[in-house]
Design a protein around this motif. Sequence first.
Motif, PDB file in Angstrom:
ATOM      1  N   UNK A 134     -57.202   3.403 -36.608  1.00 43.39           N
ATOM      2  CA  UNK A 134     -57.091   2.223 -35.756  1.00 43.39           C
ATOM      3  C   UNK A 134     -58.249   2.284 -34.771  1.00 43.39           C
ATOM      4  N   UNK A 135     -58.335   1.345 -33.846  1.00 50.45           N
ATOM      5  CA  UNK A 135     -59.379   1.395 -32.819  1.00 50.45           C
ATOM      6  C   UNK A 135     -59.131   2.587 -31.904  1.00 50.45           C
ATOM      7  N   UNK A 136     -59.960   3.631 -32.027  1.00 55.89           N
ATOM      8  CA  UNK A 136     -59.875   4.807 -31.176  1.00 55.89           C
ATOM      9  C   UNK A 136     -58.689   5.717 -31.430  1.00 55.89           C
ATOM     10  N   UNK A 137     -57.990   5.502 -32.526  1.00 58.78           N
ATOM     11  CA  UNK A 137     -56.754   6.225 -32.780  1.00 58.78           C
ATOM     12  C   UNK A 137     -56.646   6.580 -34.263  1.00 58.78           C
ATOM     13  N   UNK A 138     -56.346   7.858 -34.528  1.00 53.79           N
ATOM     14  CA  UNK A 138     -56.105   8.324 -35.897  1.00 53.79           C
ATOM     15  C   UNK A 138     -54.693   8.892 -35.940  1.00 53.79           C
ATOM     16  N   UNK A 139     -53.930   8.474 -36.947  1.00 48.61           N
ATOM     17  CA  UNK A 139     -52.577   8.992 -37.131  1.00 48.61           C
ATOM     18  C   UNK A 139     -52.502   9.621 -38.516  1.00 48.61           C
ATOM     19  N   UNK A 140     -51.991  10.852 -38.560  1.00 51.14           N
ATOM     20  CA  UNK A 140     -51.864  11.532 -39.845  1.00 51.14           C
ATOM     21  C   UNK A 140     -50.411  11.655 -40.264  1.00 51.14           C
ATOM     22  N   UNK A 141     -50.221  11.675 -41.573  1.00 50.74           N
ATOM     23  CA  UNK A 141     -48.945  12.024 -42.175  1.00 50.74           C
ATOM     24  C   UNK A 141     -49.268  12.977 -43.323  1.00 50.74           C
ATOM     25  N   UNK A 142     -49.144  14.269 -43.044  1.00 53.88           N
ATOM     26  CA  UNK A 142     -49.465  15.311 -44.008  1.00 53.88           C
ATOM     27  C   UNK A 142     -48.317  15.414 -45.012  1.00 53.88           C
ATOM     28  N   UNK A 143     -48.655  15.647 -46.276  1.00 54.76           N
ATOM     29  CA  UNK A 143     -47.645  15.758 -47.327  1.00 54.76           C
ATOM     30  C   UNK A 143     -46.793  17.014 -47.164  1.00 54.76           C
ATOM     31  N   UNK A 144     -45.594  16.936 -47.677  1.00 57.84           N
ATOM     32  CA  UNK A 144     -44.637  18.032 -47.598  1.00 57.84           C
ATOM     33  C   UNK A 144     -45.154  19.287 -48.307  1.00 57.84           C
ATOM     34  N   UNK A 145     -44.952  20.436 -47.660  1.00 59.89           N
ATOM     35  CA  UNK A 145     -45.299  21.717 -48.244  1.00 59.89           C
ATOM     36  C   UNK A 145     -46.747  22.134 -48.109  1.00 59.89           C
ATOM     37  N   UNK A 146     -47.601  21.278 -47.558  1.00 59.75           N
ATOM     38  CA  UNK A 146     -49.026  21.567 -47.411  1.00 59.75           C
ATOM     39  C   UNK A 146     -49.239  22.608 -46.317  1.00 59.75           C
ATOM     40  N   UNK A 147     -50.222  23.472 -46.497  1.00 56.73           N
ATOM     41  CA  UNK A 147     -50.706  24.338 -45.422  1.00 56.73           C
ATOM     42  C   UNK A 147     -52.039  23.734 -44.991  1.00 56.73           C
ATOM     43  N   UNK A 148     -52.022  23.008 -43.880  1.00 58.76           N
ATOM     44  CA  UNK A 148     -53.185  22.256 -43.403  1.00 58.76           C
ATOM     45  C   UNK A 148     -54.168  23.219 -42.761  1.00 58.76           C
ATOM     46  N   UNK A 149     -55.374  23.292 -43.338  1.00 61.02           N
ATOM     47  CA  UNK A 149     -56.359  24.257 -42.873  1.00 61.02           C
ATOM     48  C   UNK A 149     -57.674  23.582 -42.506  1.00 61.02           C
ATOM     49  N   UNK A 150     -58.651  24.383 -42.118  1.00 63.97           N
ATOM     50  CA  UNK A 150     -59.923  23.868 -41.648  1.00 63.97           C
ATOM     51  C   UNK A 150     -60.654  23.047 -42.717  1.00 63.97           C
ATOM     52  N   UNK A 151     -60.635  23.476 -43.979  1.00 65.82           N
ATOM     53  CA  UNK A 151     -61.329  22.723 -45.031  1.00 65.82           C
ATOM     54  C   UNK A 151     -60.782  21.308 -45.147  1.00 65.82           C
ATOM     55  N   UNK A 152     -59.488  21.155 -45.017  1.00 64.58           N
ATOM     56  CA  UNK A 152     -58.864  19.833 -45.046  1.00 64.58           C
ATOM     57  C   UNK A 152     -59.237  19.052 -43.792  1.00 64.58           C
ATOM     58  N   UNK A 153     -59.139  19.707 -42.651  1.00 66.79           N
ATOM     59  CA  UNK A 153     -59.459  19.050 -41.382  1.00 66.79           C
ATOM     60  C   UNK A 153     -60.906  18.567 -41.359  1.00 66.79           C
ATOM     61  N   UNK A 154     -61.813  19.337 -41.948  1.00 71.26           N
ATOM     62  CA  UNK A 154     -63.228  18.955 -41.966  1.00 71.26           C
ATOM     63  C   UNK A 154     -63.432  17.617 -42.676  1.00 71.26           C
ATOM     64  N   UNK A 155     -62.677  17.361 -43.730  1.00 65.42           N
ATOM     65  CA  UNK A 155     -62.768  16.079 -44.435  1.00 65.42           C
ATOM     66  C   UNK A 155     -62.376  14.924 -43.504  1.00 65.42           C
ATOM     67  N   UNK A 156     -61.353  15.155 -42.722  1.00 68.34           N
ATOM     68  CA  UNK A 156     -60.874  14.113 -41.796  1.00 68.34           C
ATOM     69  C   UNK A 156     -61.856  13.927 -40.650  1.00 68.34           C
ATOM     70  N   UNK A 157     -62.388  15.031 -40.131  1.00 66.60           N
ATOM     71  CA  UNK A 157     -63.389  14.954 -39.060  1.00 66.60           C
ATOM     72  C   UNK A 157     -64.605  14.169 -39.542  1.00 66.60           C
ATOM     73  N   UNK A 158     -65.062  14.455 -40.751  1.00 65.54           N
ATOM     74  CA  UNK A 158     -66.205  13.719 -41.310  1.00 65.54           C
ATOM     75  C   UNK A 158     -65.894  12.232 -41.437  1.00 65.54           C
ATOM     76  N   UNK A 159     -64.687  11.912 -41.883  1.00 62.77           N
ATOM     77  CA  UNK A 159     -64.287  10.505 -42.006  1.00 62.77           C
ATOM     78  C   UNK A 159     -64.243   9.834 -40.633  1.00 62.77           C
TER      79      UNK A 159
END
Length: 141
Positions: free
Chosen positions: A27-52
């Motif tokens: 959204x304008x100035x706002x990012x909302x995440x909904x991570x899938x069930x059972x995921x271990x959210x790590x830096x490699x995943x976060x980097x994709x979102x940061x780049x986006x």
Amino acid sequence: MKRVRDIAYFKKIREIREYEFGLFYFFDGLVISEIHSGVTFNWNMAQKVVDAAHEFYGKNIPIAYISNRVNDYFVVPGDWAKFYRNRHKLSFYSVVGNTKGSFTSLVLERMFFQNSIKQFSDVEDAIDWSLTKIATQKELA
């Protein structure tokens, strides 16, 4: 718990990014995440979102991030150090959730995240808080 697609604010969506590990709503100035069930959210995943986010917003505007924890998943709390080492910054960070897993992750994240983390039980309250903080920061700039 409410999903982003089910709330009125969804009409203001600018873009949705879907990854194998979760959905990210821009959204304008706002990012909302909904991570899938059972995921271990790590830096490699976060980097994709940061780049986006950099692609979408650029690197110089205040951004609020809301982790809408509608599913049980895990966060690698120590990966916040990698986030900061790469000179990334979130202006505001909030967590929406009331599951045992979301509370445990939040306790650990608070140990590694350099700013405060605001906790909510309703995603719409988190959105209101985030938008107010962004507006205030823009006024002060």
